[in-house]
Each structure stands twice: as C-alpha cells, then as structure tokens.
Design an enzyme around this catalytic site. Structure first.
Site, PDB file in Angstrom:
ATOM      1  N   LYS A  14      62.123  -0.861 102.511  1.00 42.18           N
ATOM      2  CA  LYS A  14      62.736   0.354 103.051  1.00 42.18           C
ATOM      3  C   LYS A  14      62.936   1.412 101.957  1.00 42.18           C
ATOM      4  CE  LYS A  14      66.437  -1.703 104.727  1.00 42.18           C
ATOM      5  NZ  LYS A  14      66.253  -3.117 104.334  1.00 42.18           N
ATOM      6  N   ARG A 146      72.144 -12.788 102.434  1.00 39.64           N
ATOM      7  CA  ARG A 146      71.819 -11.453 102.977  1.00 39.64           C
ATOM      8  C   ARG A 146      70.847 -11.580 104.141  1.00 39.64           C
ATOM      9  NH1 ARG A 146      70.006  -9.248  97.463  1.00 39.64           N
ATOM     10  NH2 ARG A 146      69.151  -7.437  98.544  1.00 39.64           N
TER      11      ARG A 146
END
Ligand code: ADP
Length: 193
Positions: A14, A146
């Site tokens: 990203k 995560r």
C-alpha cells in the site's frame, strides 16, 4: 472529489503504490500508520498511547484514528480527493469515514484491494524490517499478530464496501510497475463513470 481506499494486509504494498498514485492523480495521501508514527516521534500523548498497541501488532482504538482522520480531512479543504492508506481498518472506521465524507458532500469512489499470499507478506515485512527502522517489522510474532488483526477485524472492511459494489481486487504480487498500471486502469475506469 475522487476518493480512493487502497486496501490490503500489512506488507501488501500500500505504501509503495500510494506514493506513485498520489503523484499521478494529485490526491492527498492519508496514511494512519504514517500519522501515528509522526505522533510517536513528536512524543505526543496520543503517540505514547498508540505506541503500546503498535508495538504488539494490535490495532489502535477506533476513536484515536477516526479523530486523526477527521482533523486531516479538515486541514485539506481544497483537496481534489484523498487516498486513504491503512484506513479504514474496522467496519466502525468505515462507517465513520463515510459519514465524514458525506458531511463534505463526497464519498468513497473506489476500494482497490491488493491481494498477496501470507508467506509473501511475512517475507516482505521481515525484509523491510532490516532497513525500515520499524520495530514492528523485525519480530515475526508481531508480524503474525498484525496479520491476525487484519483477518479478524480488517477483512470485514472489504465486505462492507462490497455491498455498495465499490471493491476491486488487484493481484499484489509481481512487478511493482505492473501492479501500478492495474491500479491506474481501475481508477480511470471509475473516474469516467
Ligand atoms: P502495515 O500496513 O504495514 O501494518 P501501517 O503503517 O499501516 O503498516 O500500520 C502500522 C500500525 O499502526 C498497525 O499495526 C496498527 O497498530 C496501527 N494503525 C495504523 N492504521 C490504523 C488504523 N486505521 N486503525 C488502527 N490501528 C492502525
């Protein structure tokens, strides 16, 4: 306004693709990860509070990140559009974002979802940890936490936007330029409509 969410698990690219997209389309880049790290380096109260969650691979509470995004949107009244990166990460954040944009007579136009296998994510993040200076990238346990947070809380964000037909999946493995081209094609297809 033209607003895009660049969506995907940690390590899906990203950040890399965001930099290229904002250059091409003149969007304002809003990365909650970057905003939080800025708060940490300025040693603000918010930063100190957020650091505890980030160091253990947990999501920071919704109220904290929503507040940050609200301020960032207000600080950019002349933006032609926003590129949201790493936000929203929960359905509650998605709903809050939709409300904030609606107040500005705007909406999310596209959710571009980068898809990368779990093995590749872990190897990319460990590799990034060698140079990024990010402690959450050096510990495999934190990386796995995560990814678990992503599966448990964040994957639902794609389902939320899918009900409005806004999600496009993009293969996030392979050549960076080829992935960028695929993202641009989707943006341009949505912009014409
Ligand atoms: P990555 O996508 O590689 O995990 P980010 O920089 O986007 O990196 O996020 C780093 C950390 O910051 C996350 O693990 C989480 O603790 C926190 N964070 C970032 N954005 C959000 C968000 N929208 N909601 C909750 N926590 C967030």
């Amino acid at each position: 306004m033209f607003n895009v969410i660049l969506f995907g698990p940690p390590g899906s690219g990203k950040g890399t693709q965001s930099e290229k997209l904002i250059d091409r389309y003149g969007l304002v880049h809003l990365s909650t990860g970057n905003l939080l790290r800025e708060q940490i380096s300025n040693q603000t109260r918010l930063g100190l509070e957020a650091k505890k969650f980030m160091d253990s691979g947990q999501l920071v509470p919704d109220s904290v990140v929503i507040g940050m995004i609200r301020s960032a949107i207000k600080e950019n009244p002349d933006a032609e559009g926003f590129l949201f990166d790493g936000f929203p990460r929960t359905v509650a954040q998605s709903q809050a974002l939709d409300e904030l944009l609606a107040e500005n007579h705007s909406e999310i136009n596209a959710v571009l979802a980068l898809e990368v296998s779990e093995d590749e994510l872990i190897s990319r993040l460990l590799n990034r940890g060698k140079t990024s200076g990010r402690s959450d990238d050096t510990n495999e346990q934190v990386i796995r936490a995560r990814i678990t947070e992503y599966e448990n809380k964040t994957a639902a964000v794609a389902e939320y936007y899918d009900q409005f037909g806004k999600v496009v999946k993009i293969k996030g493995e392979g050549d960076v330029e080829a992935i960028f081209d695929a993202l641009c094609n989707e943006i341009e297809a949505k912009k014409i409509v």
